[in-house]
Design a protein around this motif. Sequence first.
Motif, PDB file in Angstrom:
ATOM      1  N   ASP A  25     120.001  69.414 -22.971  1.00 46.98           N
ATOM      2  CA  ASP A  25     120.866  68.686 -22.043  1.00 46.98           C
ATOM      3  C   ASP A  25     120.111  67.617 -21.266  1.00 46.98           C
ATOM      4  N   GLY A  26     118.836  67.423 -21.578  1.00 47.10           N
ATOM      5  CA  GLY A  26     118.056  66.391 -20.921  1.00 47.10           C
ATOM      6  C   GLY A  26     117.366  66.834 -19.641  1.00 47.10           C
ATOM      7  N   ARG A  27     117.428  68.126 -19.322  1.00 51.40           N
ATOM      8  CA  ARG A  27     116.792  68.617 -18.094  1.00 51.40           C
ATOM      9  C   ARG A  27     115.276  68.647 -18.268  1.00 51.40           C
ATOM     10  N   ASP A  28     114.568  68.082 -17.298  1.00 52.95           N
ATOM     11  CA  ASP A  28     113.104  68.036 -17.340  1.00 52.95           C
ATOM     12  C   ASP A  28     112.540  69.446 -17.277  1.00 52.95           C
ATOM     13  N   LEU A  29     111.699  69.792 -18.250  1.00 49.59           N
ATOM     14  CA  LEU A  29     111.125  71.138 -18.293  1.00 49.59           C
ATOM     15  C   LEU A  29     109.690  71.190 -17.779  1.00 49.59           C
TER      16      LEU A  29
END
Length: 233
Positions: A25-29
Amino acid sequence: MSTFIKALLTCPRPLVMEVKRQDADGRDLLAGRSVAETVERYEEAGAPCISVVTGRWFGGTEALLREVASRTELPLLRKDFITSRRHLDRSLELGAAAVLLTAKLLPAPTLARLAAHALSIGLTPFVEVADGAELAAAATAHPTESVIAVNNKDIATRERLPADPSRGLALLPAVRRTGTPCPVSASGITDPQEAAALLDAGFKALLIGTGLLATDSVSAWSDRLDKARSARP
């Protein structure tokens, strides 16, 4: 036996720890951590191998693999949609020791040819399956020299839906019958207790990305795994 497989089978914590810039979903990990910090956290936690996601779905690039290779001597798995010999040759150039081959994407003859070429240039095939039909194809792809991993998520939905580790448990007996020395449960594993149960069930290793990237301390997470394993009958 390849260096990659030997590292997993001879270590006390058989976790392929993953470097991945973002989720589907494009969330920075990475959460503000550098790649160097992430690799250091994994090494301190005793990682035997590191997975590097170069696929665009997850914000990956070839440069990410090159950077991780410059930061560690651990065997590296390149995770991407590999479909040609050229991709395999390039993976070796970038510093990979193993390469993901996704059975859902590759016709069985192509999968077998790519696995053979990977082995011929010194790469370990890390063959990913999600059901019995894909496992049948993987069984033709030099399984005694390959890792066979059951993906607990579905790439058809870009891995956006919850993981289903029960899929791997159901497939595990058939995976072991292929002769692979290293059956792996991959993706969606977040809890040390769950990880311990999967290893106790017979998986030789686990691939964990988001679950480790999201934790404050990889070493503490790994310690909880050790305690969970020692406490199980």
